[in-house]
Design a protein around this motif. Structure first.
Motif, PDB file in Angstrom:
ATOM      1  N   GLU A  84       0.840  -1.199   0.000  1.00 19.92           N
ATOM      2  CA  GLU A  84       0.000   0.000   0.000  1.00 19.92           C
ATOM      3  C   GLU A  84       0.887   1.267   0.000  1.00 19.92           C
ATOM      4  OE1 GLU A  84      -2.183   0.338   3.604  1.00 19.92           O
ATOM      5  OE2 GLU A  84      -3.139   2.200   2.918  1.00 19.92           O
ATOM      6  N   VAL A  85       1.914   1.230   0.846  1.00 19.67           N
ATOM      7  CA  VAL A  85       2.806   2.380   0.984  1.00 19.67           C
ATOM      8  C   VAL A  85       3.600   2.596  -0.310  1.00 19.67           C
ATOM      9  CG1 VAL A  85       4.840   3.248   2.243  1.00 19.67           C
ATOM     10  CG2 VAL A  85       3.022   2.011   3.470  1.00 19.67           C
ATOM     11  N   THR A  86       4.201   1.533  -0.799  1.00 21.68           N
ATOM     12  CA  THR A  86       5.104   1.649  -1.956  1.00 21.68           C
ATOM     13  C   THR A  86       4.335   1.994  -3.233  1.00 21.68           C
ATOM     14  OG1 THR A  86       6.304  -0.118  -0.852  1.00 21.68           O
ATOM     15  CG2 THR A  86       7.098   0.518  -3.022  1.00 21.68           C
ATOM     16  N   VAL A  87       3.193   1.361  -3.418  1.00 29.65           N
ATOM     17  CA  VAL A  87       2.414   1.620  -4.638  1.00 29.65           C
ATOM     18  C   VAL A  87       1.940   3.070  -4.661  1.00 29.65           C
ATOM     19  CG1 VAL A  87       0.275   1.044  -5.867  1.00 29.65           C
ATOM     20  CG2 VAL A  87       1.741  -0.781  -4.997  1.00 29.65           C
ATOM     21  N   LYS A  88       1.521   3.567  -3.502  1.00 30.32           N
ATOM     22  CA  LYS A  88       1.081   4.963  -3.429  1.00 30.32           C
ATOM     23  C   LYS A  88       2.214   5.905  -3.840  1.00 30.32           C
ATOM     24  CE  LYS A  88      -2.421   5.506  -0.119  1.00 30.32           C
ATOM     25  NZ  LYS A  88      -2.700   5.551   1.300  1.00 30.32           N
ATOM     26  N   LEU A  89       3.415   5.635  -3.339  1.00 30.55           N
ATOM     27  CA  LEU A  89       4.567   6.491  -3.678  1.00 30.55           C
ATOM     28  C   LEU A  89       4.866   6.428  -5.178  1.00 30.55           C
ATOM     29  CD1 LEU A  89       6.957   5.648  -0.672  1.00 30.55           C
ATOM     30  CD2 LEU A  89       5.809   7.839  -1.116  1.00 30.55           C
ATOM     31  N   LEU A  90       4.806   5.221  -5.740  1.00 36.23           N
ATOM     32  CA  LEU A  90       5.092   5.064  -7.170  1.00 36.23           C
ATOM     33  C   LEU A  90       4.034   5.768  -8.010  1.00 36.23           C
ATOM     34  CD1 LEU A  90       6.176   1.303  -7.294  1.00 36.23           C
ATOM     35  CD2 LEU A  90       7.596   3.269  -7.935  1.00 36.23           C
ATOM     36  N   GLN A  91       2.783   5.603  -7.618  1.00 36.47           N
ATOM     37  CA  GLN A  91       1.689   6.200  -8.389  1.00 36.47           C
ATOM     38  C   GLN A  91       1.809   7.734  -8.396  1.00 36.47           C
ATOM     39  OE1 GLN A  91      -2.280   5.634  -6.870  1.00 36.47           O
ATOM     40  NE2 GLN A  91      -3.103   5.313  -8.917  1.00 36.47           N
ATOM     41  N   LYS A  92       2.099   8.286  -7.215  1.00 40.90           N
ATOM     42  CA  LYS A  92       2.236   9.742  -7.096  1.00 40.90           C
ATOM     43  C   LYS A  92       3.412  10.218  -7.966  1.00 40.90           C
ATOM     44  CE  LYS A  92       2.514  13.232  -3.427  1.00 40.90           C
ATOM     45  NZ  LYS A  92       3.914  13.513  -3.063  1.00 40.90           N
ATOM     46  N   ALA A  93       4.516   9.511  -7.872  1.00 42.05           N
ATOM     47  CA  ALA A  93       5.713   9.896  -8.636  1.00 42.05           C
ATOM     48  C   ALA A  93       5.421   9.857 -10.135  1.00 42.05           C
ATOM     49  CB  ALA A  93       6.873   8.972  -8.285  1.00 42.05           C
ATOM     50  N   MET A  94       4.691   8.842 -10.593  1.00 35.39           N
ATOM     51  CA  MET A  94       4.389   8.734 -12.025  1.00 35.39           C
ATOM     52  C   MET A  94       3.472   9.866 -12.461  1.00 35.39           C
ATOM     53  SD  MET A  94       4.126   4.721 -13.038  1.00 35.39           S
ATOM     54  CE  MET A  94       2.710   4.339 -12.086  1.00 35.39           C
TER      55      MET A  94
END
Ligand SMILES: Nc1ncnc2c1ncn2[C@@H]1O[C@H](COP(=O)(O)OP(=O)(O)O)[C@@H](O)[C@H]1O
Ligand SMILES: Nc1ccn([C@@H]2O[C@H](COP(=O)(O)OP(=O)(O)O)[C@@H](O)[C@H]2O)c(=O)n1
Ligand SMILES: [Mg+2]
Length: 240
Positions: A84-94
């Motif tokens: 949940e944490v990592t995917v959120k960070l990746l999604q925001k960055a993209m």
């Protein structure tokens, strides 16, 4: 030099405008296999934006976020942070990047990571690069890395290798089973490894941009139009 790698398109729900879906390449390999190093070269040559899941998590620790302490202690144990944490960070960055082509390095590291990314973003990777490197070589590289990382100590390194074998390799095997993996011998010097990487991206470019076919199709359409026009002109002139 910047070379294109095709961007997949998908029809929007209403079926009208075709919406571009980002192209994602997952870059996997054991700790120290050279993922970050090769990604920097790929960015230079192929116009991708590079996100390292580990770097994003370290950024989260440094930002003093409420998840920071939890992330820090998991990283120090070589454990995989909840998706949940990592995917959120990746999604925001993209979303914030403005690009449509992403190299995502060090992710997915387990099946939960893989499934969560697909569920949240709806994106499947175009392909997966897998850097294959013997453990002794990876260990040597990490111990010489000198980036001041808390987890680059021999005790945590051993734990990370275990997690890699138990949780991350099965993800590589999954992508292999659906024909998406390009395996690279990463135990060679950086430049040699990049020659192999370059060959993968170049051949993908050729596959997704079939100049011949696309051009032939549009040329054919133009010819048909020309014939029609000429037929109409002749027809009209000759009074048909
Ligand atoms: N092919 C290579 N041969 C020797 N050293 C390498 C090679 N690729 C990377 N390195 C070095 O090994 C260390 C780990 O590389 P890095 O790109 O950080 O790996 P990863 O992101 O997979 O952990 C770095 O110090 C890097 O400079
Ligand atoms: N998808 C990911 C990627 C990294 N991480 C954490 O971040 C650490 C460092 O990841 P990294 O990708 O920067 O490490 P390297 O493979 O580059 O050495 C991992 O050992 C995990 O603790 C994670 O929890 N989930
Ligand atoms: Mg790295």
């Amino acid at each position: 030099m910047e070379t294109d790698v095709g961007v997949s398109t998908s029809e929007e729900a209403n079926g009208s405008a075709a919406k571009k879906k980002p192209t994602v390449v997952f870059v996997l390999g054991g700790p120290g296999s050279g993922k970050g190093t090769q990604c920097a070269y790929i960015v230079e040559h192929f116009g991708f934006t590079h996100f390292s899941a580990g770097d994003l998590l370290r950024g989260e620790i440094d930002s003093g976020s409420e998840n920071g302490l939890m992330i820090k202690s998991m990283m120090n144990e070589g454990k995989i942070v909840p998706s949940e944490v990592t995917v959120k960070l990746l999604q925001k960055a993209m979303e914030e990047s403005g690009n449509e082509k992403f190299l995502i390095d060090g992710f997915p590291r387990n099946d939960e990571n893989r499934a969560a990314f697909a569920a949240v973003t709806g994106i499947e990777p175009a392909f997966v690069l897998f850097f294959d490197c013997p453990e002794e070589e990876m260990e040597r590289r990490i111990l010489n890395r000198n980036q001041g990382r808390d987890d680059d100590n021999i005790e945590t390194i051993r734990k990370r290798f275990k997690v890699f074998l138990q949780s991350s390799l099965p993800v590589v095997q999954y992508y292999e089973s659906i024909g998406k993996v390009h395996k690279i011998d990463a135990a060679r010097p950086v430049e040699e490894v990049f020659e192999s990487v370059k060959a993968v991206f170049t051949s993908i470019n050729e596959k997704v941009k079939p100049h011949g076919r696309v051009q032939q199709k549009s040329t054919l359409l133009k010819l048909q139009l020309k014939w029609k026009m000429s037929f109409l002109r002749n027809g009209v002139c000759k009074g048909y």
